[in-house]
Design a protein around this motif. Sequence first.
Motif, short mmCIF file in Angstrom:
data_model
loop_
_atom_site.label_atom_id
_atom_site.label_comp_id
_atom_site.label_asym_id
_atom_site.label_seq_id
_atom_site.Cartn_x
_atom_site.Cartn_y
_atom_site.Cartn_z
N VAL A 41 0.84 -1.19 0.00
CA VAL A 41 0.00 0.00 0.00
C VAL A 41 0.88 1.24 0.00
O VAL A 41 1.73 1.40 0.88
N ARG A 42 0.67 2.12 -0.98
CA ARG A 42 1.45 3.37 -1.02
C ARG A 42 0.90 4.34 0.02
O ARG A 42 -0.31 4.53 0.14
N LEU A 43 1.83 4.96 0.72
CA LEU A 43 1.48 5.94 1.73
C LEU A 43 2.45 7.10 1.62
O LEU A 43 3.66 6.93 1.77
N ASP A 44 1.92 8.27 1.30
CA ASP A 44 2.71 9.50 1.25
C ASP A 44 2.88 9.97 2.68
O ASP A 44 1.98 10.60 3.26
N ALA A 45 4.04 9.66 3.27
CA ALA A 45 4.21 9.84 4.71
C ALA A 45 4.00 11.28 5.16
O ALA A 45 3.42 11.53 6.22
N GLU A 46 4.44 12.24 4.36
CA GLU A 46 4.32 13.65 4.75
C GLU A 46 2.89 14.16 4.65
O GLU A 46 2.56 15.17 5.25
N ALA A 47 2.05 13.48 3.87
CA ALA A 47 0.70 13.97 3.62
C ALA A 47 -0.37 13.11 4.26
O ALA A 47 -1.56 13.29 3.96
N THR A 48 0.03 12.18 5.14
CA THR A 48 -0.91 11.21 5.69
C THR A 48 -0.75 11.14 7.21
O THR A 48 0.37 11.05 7.71
N PRO A 49 -1.85 11.16 7.96
CA PRO A 49 -1.73 11.04 9.42
C PRO A 49 -1.01 9.76 9.82
O PRO A 49 -1.13 8.72 9.18
N ALA A 50 -0.26 9.85 10.91
CA ALA A 50 0.51 8.70 11.40
C ALA A 50 -0.38 7.51 11.72
O ALA A 50 0.08 6.36 11.69
N TRP A 51 -1.65 7.74 12.01
CA TRP A 51 -2.58 6.65 12.33
C TRP A 51 -2.58 5.59 11.24
O TRP A 51 -2.65 4.39 11.52
N PHE A 52 -2.50 6.01 9.98
CA PHE A 52 -2.58 5.05 8.88
C PHE A 52 -1.39 4.11 8.87
O PHE A 52 -1.54 2.90 8.68
N ALA A 53 -0.19 4.65 9.03
CA ALA A 53 1.00 3.79 9.04
C ALA A 53 0.94 2.82 10.21
O ALA A 53 1.26 1.62 10.07
N ASP A 54 0.52 3.31 11.37
CA ASP A 54 0.41 2.43 12.54
C ASP A 54 -0.58 1.31 12.27
O ASP A 54 -0.33 0.14 12.58
N ARG A 55 -1.72 1.65 11.68
CA ARG A 55 -2.76 0.65 11.44
C ARG A 55 -2.34 -0.34 10.35
O ARG A 55 -2.61 -1.55 10.44
N LEU A 56 -1.68 0.16 9.31
CA LEU A 56 -1.21 -0.73 8.25
C LEU A 56 -0.20 -1.73 8.77
O LEU A 56 -0.24 -2.93 8.43
N ARG A 57 0.74 -1.27 9.59
CA ARG A 57 1.73 -2.20 10.16
C ARG A 57 1.05 -3.24 11.04
O ARG A 57 1.39 -4.43 10.98
N ALA A 58 0.11 -2.79 11.86
CA ALA A 58 -0.58 -3.72 12.73
C ALA A 58 -1.37 -4.76 11.93
O ALA A 58 -1.52 -5.92 12.36
N ALA A 59 -1.85 -4.35 10.75
CA ALA A 59 -2.63 -5.26 9.91
C ALA A 59 -1.76 -6.23 9.13
O ALA A 59 -2.27 -7.19 8.56
N GLY A 60 -0.46 -5.96 9.07
CA GLY A 60 0.43 -6.82 8.30
C GLY A 60 0.53 -6.43 6.84
O GLY A 60 0.95 -7.25 6.00
N ALA A 61 0.19 -5.19 6.51
CA ALA A 61 0.36 -4.70 5.14
C ALA A 61 1.81 -4.29 4.92
O ALA A 61 2.55 -4.02 5.87
N VAL A 62 2.20 -4.22 3.66
CA VAL A 62 3.53 -3.74 3.28
C VAL A 62 3.39 -2.29 2.87
O VAL A 62 2.62 -1.97 1.94
N ILE A 63 4.09 -1.39 3.54
CA ILE A 63 3.97 0.03 3.25
C ILE A 63 4.95 0.41 2.15
O ILE A 63 6.17 0.24 2.30
N GLY A 64 4.42 0.89 1.05
CA GLY A 64 5.26 1.38 -0.03
C GLY A 64 5.35 2.90 0.05
O GLY A 64 4.34 3.59 0.23
N THR A 65 6.54 3.42 -0.03
CA THR A 65 6.72 4.87 0.05
C THR A 65 6.59 5.48 -1.34
O THR A 65 7.03 4.92 -2.33
N GLY A 66 5.99 6.61 -1.40
CA GLY A 66 5.82 7.31 -2.66
C GLY A 66 4.87 8.47 -2.48
O GLY A 66 4.08 8.51 -1.54
N GLU A 67 4.92 9.41 -3.41
CA GLU A 67 4.06 10.58 -3.32
C GLU A 67 2.63 10.22 -3.66
O GLU A 67 2.35 9.32 -4.46
N ASP A 68 1.71 10.93 -3.04
CA ASP A 68 0.30 10.86 -3.41
C ASP A 68 0.21 10.92 -4.93
O ASP A 68 0.68 11.87 -5.56
N PRO A 69 -0.36 9.89 -5.58
CA PRO A 69 -0.34 9.84 -7.05
C PRO A 69 -1.16 10.93 -7.71
O PRO A 69 -1.09 11.09 -8.94
#
Length: 587
Positions: free
Chosen positions: A260-288
């Motif tokens: 799952v792509r997540l633009d870290a600078e433009a996304t609340p930290a809640w999403f990264a925390d929840r994605l990691r807890a869910a076992g998703a793979v976080i892909g870094t990249g700008e909001d498309p």
Amino acid sequence: MTQSDRLAALRARLAAAGVQGFIIPRSDEHLGEYVPPSAERLAWLTGFTGSAGMAIVLPDRAAVFTDGRYTLQVRDQADPSLWECRHITEEPPAAWLKQHAAGLSIGYDPWLHAAPAIERLATPGVTFVPLPENPLDAAWADRPAPPKAPALAHPIAFAGKPAEEKREEAAAALREAGDEAAILADPHSLAWLLNIRGGDLAHTPLALGFALLHADARVDLFMAPEKVPADTRAHLGNAVTVRPRAELPAAIDALAGRRVRLDAEATPAWFADRLRAAGAVIGTGEDPCRMPRACKNTVEREGARAAHRRDAAAMARFLAWFAQEAPKGGLTEISAAARLLAFRRDGEHFRAESFPAISGAGEHGAIVHYRVTPETDRRIAPDECYLIDSGGQYLDGTTDITRTLWTGPGPAPATLRDRATRVLKGHIALATLRFPAGVAGPHLDALARRALWDAGLDYDHGTGHGVGSFLSVHEGPAAFSRAARVVPLREGMILSDEPGFYAQGEYGIRLENLLLVVPSTLGAAKPFLEFETLTLAPFDRALIDAALLTRAEREWIDAYHARVLAEVAPLVDEATRAWLARACARL
């Protein structure tokens, strides 16, 4: 409740949550600059109403951090017996925490901060704790309800490209990067991607929500269903599913094992925390959606030109009226801004101001983002400086213009004319620039400052920001600023050109036009770009010292004023045309 009562209530909630401190940003859960009343947490707690800032509360002290635009305003609004006022770059929050918070646990709301923003606060001996509930919200008894304005279709005549085509192009970018989905937390991206607009904010036509963009171009739109009427659902089509916000956590959990792509600078930290807890793979990249949104398509560019012509007619009517009335001394900051808004309302496709007008006379002009209130409203006196920074939201474009005016009837002082002319020289230096593709805003910021630097002067804000298409008047990712990201300028971007100078307690000067990035006519061996000026309004001749200008600068001003006269005069009444002819006469 007083500021003291609110601070005490928050500290009591912090103690109950098991932390000793708390960070309060200006942003909302979409990390936006402009927020609804329900998200004005910083203003509720501190009294500070600026559009950028942060507060940190500790058991025995508290501080508000702002940038150079708001250093004067914050000292006027935040109770100095409760709040230390700090410049956010000269006295950064991390340094303040290091000095005052060693050994403490500092809470934060993971919905209101990007993860990198928390990482930048990292300080040895200080523990940062994400809290499941915001303690300030619990203390805010009369907090307004979240906005519920409807999301409406933005016609293709203004958007220029069908939403289906945008979704497929954004999804193709995900597939190319190996991403299976992307989190979209920025409502500007939802507005652009789905060709929708809304009324959840006063000056920016957004419908607040979140989305999951899938690599097959499907979209899950998390927005209160009552905000999406039947006509809008039909516009969105079968590939867009509207889901209640309450379903967002489960939808994130369902991404287990997916990239799952997540633009870290433009996304609340809640999403990264929840994605990691869910076992998703976080892909870094700008909001498309971010870069395609910034590079306006052909229809959006033509819309911007048309919107600016209509806005220019309103400005010409205002400037002619102001030139007649200001020397009489009967105007106030509020009455002048109201008259400009009335002229804008006559324009086709006008929907709202693009931000609350900055209408500052005399010393108020030195407050960079001054916002007049009934309590601060000041008479605009004869023979002084008046700064008006304003803009309009039109269905086909967003405008933003600043002019600094001499009220007369007497001549402007020589020192004031010197400062204003140096600001104008900086404005021209940027507006006339040709540059190779790959150059970014931070590379160009100094050009607008050179004439001021030559006299040992400067201004404490960026030189320009991106502007949306019937979207935010402040749009990334490009900007003219030393502090901006190095994002190469691209064809179709619209940015402001607004150098200034501010004499605290006396006056402020800022001159702003919007510029469209276009291919250069230079005929160079490699790709070059240049700027097309969109804004059409004369500069006040009373503040120009022609002796300070080079021949090329004088020729640019004369050519610009000739263009203003040619394009705007047919759109206004006879009296305004006569004034415009005088205002646009050759230097």
